[in-house]
Scaffold this motif. Structure first.
Motif, PDB file in Angstrom:
ATOM      1  N   LEU A  46       0.822  -1.207   0.000  1.00 13.52           N
ATOM      2  CA  LEU A  46       0.000   0.000   0.000  1.00 13.52           C
ATOM      3  C   LEU A  46       0.858   1.261   0.000  1.00 13.52           C
ATOM      4  CD1 LEU A  46      -2.786  -1.091   2.514  1.00 13.52           C
ATOM      5  CD2 LEU A  46      -3.000  -0.825   0.043  1.00 13.52           C
ATOM      6  N   THR A  47       2.002   1.215   0.662  1.00 19.74           N
ATOM      7  CA  THR A  47       2.920   2.356   0.617  1.00 19.74           C
ATOM      8  C   THR A  47       3.363   2.642  -0.810  1.00 19.74           C
ATOM      9  OG1 THR A  47       3.716   1.861   2.859  1.00 19.74           O
ATOM     10  CG2 THR A  47       5.102   3.268   1.470  1.00 19.74           C
ATOM     11  N   ALA A  48       3.718   1.582  -1.533  1.00 21.83           N
ATOM     12  CA  ALA A  48       4.111   1.759  -2.934  1.00 21.83           C
ATOM     13  C   ALA A  48       2.939   2.306  -3.751  1.00 21.83           C
ATOM     14  CB  ALA A  48       4.591   0.424  -3.501  1.00 21.83           C
ATOM     15  N   MET A  49       1.741   1.818  -3.502  1.00 21.60           N
ATOM     16  CA  MET A  49       0.570   2.291  -4.237  1.00 21.60           C
ATOM     17  C   MET A  49       0.321   3.774  -3.964  1.00 21.60           C
ATOM     18  SD  MET A  49      -3.380   0.958  -3.981  1.00 21.60           S
ATOM     19  CE  MET A  49      -3.673   1.867  -2.460  1.00 21.60           C
ATOM     20  N   ILE A  50       0.409   4.199  -2.705  1.00 24.77           N
ATOM     21  CA  ILE A  50       0.189   5.607  -2.363  1.00 24.77           C
ATOM     22  C   ILE A  50       1.251   6.487  -3.014  1.00 24.77           C
ATOM     23  CG2 ILE A  50       0.187   7.252  -0.464  1.00 24.77           C
ATOM     24  CD1 ILE A  50      -1.012   5.051   1.300  1.00 24.77           C
ATOM     25  N   THR A  51       2.501   6.040  -2.981  1.00 21.43           N
ATOM     26  CA  THR A  51       3.586   6.832  -3.569  1.00 21.43           C
ATOM     27  C   THR A  51       3.399   7.001  -5.075  1.00 21.43           C
ATOM     28  OG1 THR A  51       5.082   5.996  -1.860  1.00 21.43           O
ATOM     29  CG2 THR A  51       6.075   6.990  -3.820  1.00 21.43           C
ATOM     30  N   ILE A  52       3.061   5.918  -5.747  1.00 25.35           N
ATOM     31  CA  ILE A  52       2.875   5.982  -7.200  1.00 25.35           C
ATOM     32  C   ILE A  52       1.697   6.882  -7.551  1.00 25.35           C
ATOM     33  CG2 ILE A  52       2.253   4.620  -9.229  1.00 25.35           C
ATOM     34  CD1 ILE A  52       3.803   2.297  -7.982  1.00 25.35           C
ATOM     35  N   SER A  53       0.576   6.729  -6.855  1.00 26.16           N
ATOM     36  CA  SER A  53      -0.606   7.548  -7.174  1.00 26.16           C
ATOM     37  C   SER A  53      -0.339   9.021  -6.893  1.00 26.16           C
ATOM     38  CB  SER A  53      -1.809   7.062  -6.370  1.00 26.16           C
ATOM     39  OG  SER A  53      -1.606   7.256  -4.981  1.00 26.16           O
ATOM     40  N   ALA A  54       0.398   9.336  -5.820  1.00 25.51           N
ATOM     41  CA  ALA A  54       0.710  10.734  -5.518  1.00 25.51           C
ATOM     42  C   ALA A  54       1.594  11.345  -6.603  1.00 25.51           C
ATOM     43  CB  ALA A  54       1.382  10.841  -4.152  1.00 25.51           C
ATOM     44  N   TRP A  55       2.587  10.581  -7.076  1.00 27.58           N
ATOM     45  CA  TRP A  55       3.487  11.107  -8.108  1.00 27.58           C
ATOM     46  C   TRP A  55       2.748  11.334  -9.418  1.00 27.58           C
ATOM     47  CZ3 TRP A  55       5.280   9.737 -12.925  1.00 27.58           C
ATOM     48  CH2 TRP A  55       6.421  10.423 -13.392  1.00 27.58           C
ATOM     49  N   ILE A  56       1.930  10.362  -9.807  1.00 25.80           N
ATOM     50  CA  ILE A  56       1.189  10.509 -11.065  1.00 25.80           C
ATOM     51  C   ILE A  56       0.164  11.634 -10.943  1.00 25.80           C
ATOM     52  CG2 ILE A  56      -0.359   9.347 -12.666  1.00 25.80           C
ATOM     53  CD1 ILE A  56       1.033   6.755 -12.052  1.00 25.80           C
ATOM     54  N   SER A  57      -0.458  11.792  -9.768  1.00 25.17           N
ATOM     55  CA  SER A  57      -1.432  12.857  -9.575  1.00 25.17           C
ATOM     56  C   SER A  57      -0.784  14.229  -9.720  1.00 25.17           C
ATOM     57  CB  SER A  57      -2.086  12.726  -8.198  1.00 25.17           C
ATOM     58  OG  SER A  57      -2.963  13.797  -7.943  1.00 25.17           O
ATOM     59  N   GLU A  58       0.434  14.370  -9.206  1.00 32.43           N
ATOM     60  CA  GLU A  58       1.122  15.658  -9.327  1.00 32.43           C
ATOM     61  C   GLU A  58       1.442  16.004 -10.774  1.00 32.43           C
ATOM     62  OE1 GLU A  58       4.535  15.330  -6.895  1.00 32.43           O
ATOM     63  OE2 GLU A  58       3.427  15.412  -4.982  1.00 32.43           O
ATOM     64  N   HIS A  59       1.645  14.991 -11.594  1.00 32.54           N
ATOM     65  CA  HIS A  59       2.007  15.226 -12.983  1.00 32.54           C
ATOM     66  C   HIS A  59       0.809  15.112 -13.925  1.00 32.54           C
ATOM     67  CE1 HIS A  59       5.866  14.295 -11.079  1.00 32.54           C
ATOM     68  NE2 HIS A  59       6.441  14.983 -12.059  1.00 32.54           N
ATOM     69  N   SER A  60      -0.398  14.968 -13.375  1.00 29.52           N
ATOM     70  CA  SER A  60      -1.587  14.873 -14.218  1.00 29.52           C
ATOM     71  C   SER A  60      -2.066  16.257 -14.606  1.00 29.52           C
ATOM     72  CB  SER A  60      -2.714  14.135 -13.489  1.00 29.52           C
ATOM     73  OG  SER A  60      -2.376  12.790 -13.265  1.00 29.52           O
ATOM     74  N   PRO A  61      -2.485  16.456 -15.820  1.00 25.70           N
ATOM     75  CA  PRO A  61      -3.071  17.746 -16.204  1.00 25.70           C
ATOM     76  C   PRO A  61      -4.425  17.926 -15.521  1.00 25.70           C
ATOM     77  CG  PRO A  61      -3.277  16.166 -17.983  1.00 25.70           C
ATOM     78  CD  PRO A  61      -2.430  15.506 -16.933  1.00 25.70           C
ATOM     79  N   VAL A  62      -5.004  19.076 -15.732  1.00 25.66           N
ATOM     80  CA  VAL A  62      -6.306  19.363 -15.119  1.00 25.66           C
ATOM     81  C   VAL A  62      -7.328  18.360 -15.616  1.00 25.66           C
ATOM     82  CG1 VAL A  62      -8.136  21.086 -14.897  1.00 25.66           C
ATOM     83  CG2 VAL A  62      -5.741  21.805 -14.922  1.00 25.66           C
ATOM     84  N   ASP A  63      -8.077  17.777 -14.669  1.00 30.00           N
ATOM     85  CA  ASP A  63      -8.992  16.707 -15.052  1.00 30.00           C
ATOM     86  C   ASP A  63     -10.425  17.185 -15.245  1.00 30.00           C
ATOM     87  OD1 ASP A  63      -9.536  15.277 -11.730  1.00 30.00           O
ATOM     88  OD2 ASP A  63      -9.393  17.332 -12.413  1.00 30.00           O
TER      89      ASP A  63
END
Length: 818
Positions: free
Chosen positions: A562-579
């Motif tokens: 779950l730590t890996a999942m949270i880290t990956i989702s946070a990184w991708i969320s920061e680099h996601s354009p406006v949704d």
């Protein structure tokens, strides 16, 4: 004559034979044309100078005749091909597959009505359609039409029966009272408060004559020994269920009505436990299960710790109120929030893990495995396991729907039937629609079945393609090549799964949430292997080992995943354009639904009929008008896009959920708060001088803003402060339920708090051609009210009354004698 007759008969027989062969091949014969042989001309007849060419029909007429014959032959061939394909579809059982489609159509029609229908006429329609279907069995086409109408009527009746059966009492007006009730659920929230679901027993000071049966309240703190089944009391503020935050958005009153929640609110102090007798038997069982869930959740939180512990508790026992909001938002932006809510994915992973463990255990005993149907044993135990998982996860609706879907598939395994088929999915959909018809109009049902149908249909199409393809024996590969090929197939399969499911649910997500996850494919490819291979398998192992106290190592591994999942989702969320993508038309969603049904259920070339509907759905997406201004149902908040991705609001302190929804609907990126001035400090000689696209300027009890179209908007606290705006404003919103229209100019649109209390939130549309034309307005709630909106007419605001004030306590001194 006899010879000519035999020749005619032989010619007819030959033509009939050719026609039969062409019909069998799916092509109709071209209509035969009689051939005229030239007759001998009498001696001495003089031909025209052109040699007799003028006596023949012109070439253009011959070509036109050939074209007409070709068109008739082509249409006849196409029609015959459609008939053959449709007959094949019926033989393969498509009639049963579309049963849930027509049931859902009847349910949607019921909930889209403006008035509440009675039960007798729908029942009469069901009886009439059933009789017509029986009578018309000799005419297949007519019989199919009546059967479709019958299932639509059955869906309509199912929705009406559920609405009549639920009949949730709803609080009509905000009030403070002392309540006594029994705790049903106690959830610790991420902000430190505790959310309690309570079955009311009594109220006092004042006593409510029309009290709701169940309420949901938050508290700053609770006694440490409070649990499900405890009898509590406390002074609380109760609020009626709210309506949609804007027209055509999610209706919270609708959800509260079918969830049995008649009011929400908060305790003004900490609730207290009072001694109680033994609860009823049914309540005792439910409380025991709920307390077991909370104890398991507390154990998981203490073992794993942090946000990982909250997510682990959500995945195992369905308690997810404590997950921090920033993690929830990151998962929404990346399109992996479906991992948090217990759904078909979790049920499938639990059942798959159980079956894998059992098949591996049975393999250790080859004699027993060769003589017994161990696959059925594993399926039966997996079915019991997911039933237990359903109970311990809280019996939420999404989990119930997923359990039905997976239970049908496991039962199919027990009876030696294919598990993953459209027929099993149709059975699951029929069961869900008949049990909970209101789920059909919700995003969870629509997106879940859309994704599953698309995946099952794609899998069936791929299986048919591979079955028709001639395969050569695979070449011998090294161990590294074998692993590389399997890894590539796994990644490719995961990518296609995410792509197919995301495409099938895209328009539904935009319609309900006005957002997309542009990097969802990347997020799912990165996260799903961790969830499928680490998180959920070790969650199952920890649940199996928990009664023996050996769950620590399994929860530890689960937490790291779950730590890996949270880290990956946070990184991708920061680099996601406006949704945020704004609004789309309902026509596009309906057309996309038709395309999805055709593409997933058809097995012949008729599935190509989905292409026109899909293209029409894409073309219809922008056919919706975005509101120029939104007003909340309590008249406290107004939002107006002013250009440049900015959204002007009239309040510094606004409801975060409402403003976030409005931002996505209006495609705004930033919030512009009002500029506040002291009373008399705002010096605007003429509000018309405000440039178009001005935010709100507030002074005293009046706020003024200007839309980019040039329309002037005024917000007033009462009728007196609104009267000066009648000379320049195009729209006036009065935050006073006792006020009435102070303007004599019919071109000025005046909206009062009483109107909003009756009709819900509003969307305003200005005339783009003329800023002086009267604006159009559309409210979220229509009258006459449906059962989930009837409480609106009983609020003080809807009755034109001022806010309730508690009477001052009378002086305790005795009155002087007269």
């Amino acid at each position: 004559m006899a010879g000519r007759g035999r020749g005619a008969e032989e010619g007819e027989g030959t033509t009939a034979g050719v026609s039969e062969r062409l019909l069998f091949a799916g092509t109709a014969p071209v209509e035969a044309t009689p051939v005229s042989l030239p007759m001998p001309r009498p001696a001495g007849e003089i031909l025209p100078p052109d040699g007799g060419a003028s006596l023949q029909p012109p070439k253009s007429a011959t070509i036109d005749r050939i074209r007409r014959q070709f068109r008739r032959a082509s249409f006849s061939a196409f029609r015959q091909s459609v008939v053959v394909a449709a007959t094949t579809e019926l033989d393969r059982g498509i009639g049963f597959l579309v049963v849930p489609v027509f049931l859902a159509a009847g349910v949607i029609f019921f909930f889209s009505l403006n008035t509440e229908p009675d039960l007798y006429r729908p029942l009469a329609a069901v009886a009439l359609m059933a009789v017509c279907a029986v009578i018309s069995r000799s005419w297949p086409k007519t019989h199919l039409l009546f059967m479709a109408a019958l299932f639509c009527a059955l869906g309509f009746v199912a929705a009406k029966v559920e609405t009549w059966r639920v009949a949730t009492p709803m609080l009509g007006s905000e009030i403070q009272t002392r309540l006594t009730g029994r705790v049903v659920i106690a959830e610790e929230m991420a902000n430190g408060r505790v959310r309690l679901t309570i079955d009311l027993i009594s109220t006092a000071h004042p006593t409510l004559r029309y009290a709701p049966d169940r309420v949901r309240l938050s508290a700053r703190g609770i006694p440490p020994d409070m649990k499900a089944g405890s009898l509590v009391t406390g002074y609380a503020r109760l609020l009626p269920p709210t309506g949609p935050v804007r027209p055509e958005s999610y209706d919270f009153s609708f959800d509260s009505y079918f969830s049995g929640i008649g009011a929400s609110g908060f305790f003004l102090g900490d609730p207290k436990i009072i001694p109680a007798n033994d609860p009823p038997a049914g309540t005792s069982v439910a409380s025991t299960i709920e307390n077991a869930r909370e104890n398991i959740a507390d154990h998981i939180r203490s073992t794993v710790g942090g946000p990982e512990g909250e997510i682990a508790a959500a995945l195992i026992v369905g308690v997810r109120a404590g997950i921090p909001e920033d993690i929830n938002e990151a998962m929404r932006r990346t399109g992996i929030y479906h991992i948090i809510s217990i759904s078909g994915l979790h049920m499938a992973l639990v059942a798959g893990t159980i079956m894998l463990l059992l098949r591996g255990a049975f393999a250790l005993f080859p004699d027993f495995s060769s003589r017994r149907p161990v696959k059925k044993y594993a399926a039966a135990i997996a079915l019991i396991s997911i039933a237990a998982y359903l109970v311990i996860s809280g019996l939420v609706v999404a989990a119930e729907r997923s359990f039905i879907m997976l239970a049908v598939m496991l039962v199919a395994v027990l009876f030696d039937r294919a598990a993953l088929t459209m027929r099993n999915l149709a059975i699951s959909a029929i069961a869900v629609i008949l049990v909970s018809p209101h789920e059909v109009v919700g995003p969870s049902f629509q997106m879940s079945f859309a994704a599953t149908a698309a995946l099952v249909g794609a899998y069936a199409g791929w299986a048919d393609y591979r079955a028709d393809k001639v395969r050569t024996p695979p070449a011998k590969r090294s161990f590294l090549g074998f692993i590389s090929r399997k890894l590539a197939l796994g990644v490719g399969g995961a990518a296609m799964t995410s792509l197919i499911a995301g495409s099938a649910t895209l328009l539904f997500a935009i319609w309900h949430f006005q957002r997309v996850s542009p990097l969802s494919l990347l997020a799912n490819l990165a996260v799903m292997p961790i969830v499928s291979l680490i998180v959920m398998p070790f969650a199952v192992l920890s649940a199996l080992a928990m009664p023996f106290g050996f769950d620590g190592p399994f929860l530890y591994v689960m937490g790291k995943g779950l730590t890996a999942m949270i880290t990956i989702s946070a990184w991708i969320s920061e680099h996601s354009p406006v949704d945020a993508v704004g609004l789309i038309s309902i026509q596009s969603v309906l057309l996309a639904t038709i395309a999805l049904v055709i593409a997933t259920m058809a097995t012949t070339w008729l599935r190509l009929a989905a292409v026109p509907f899909a293209l029409a759905a894409l073309l219809a997406i922008p056919h919706v008008r975005t509101p120029d201004l939104l007003i909340s149902e309590d008249a406290h908040l107004v939002a107006m896009p002013i250009g440049g991705g900015e959204l002007a609001i009239n309040s510094v302190r606004s409801n975060e959920f409402t403003t976030d929804n409005w931002k996505r609907a209006l495609k705004a990126e930033t919030i512009v708060p009002p500029e506040t001035f002291a009373k008399g400090a705002l010096d605007i000689a003429d509000p018309v001088d405000l440039p178009p696209g001005s935010p709100f300027y507030c002074t005293g009890d009046l706020c003024i803003g200007r839309h980019p179209s040039g329309a002037i908007v005024a917000l007033a606290e009462n009728r007196n402060s609104a009267r000066p705006a009648c000379g320049f404003a195009d729209l006036i919103v009065i935050n006073d339920a006792t006020a009435y229209n102070p303007c004599r100019d019919p071109r000025v649109l005046v909206v009062t708090k009483r109107q909003l209390a009756r009709d819900g939130s509003a969307a305003v549309f200005f005339d783009p051609q003329s800023a002086t034309a009267r604006p159009d307005i559309r409210y979220a709630v229509e009258k006459p009210y449906r059962p989930w909106h009837e409480q609106r007419s009983y609020s003080r605001e809807a009755r034109g009354l001022p806010p309730y004030k508690r009477p001052e306590k009378a002086d305790a001194k005795p009155l002087p004698a007269q």
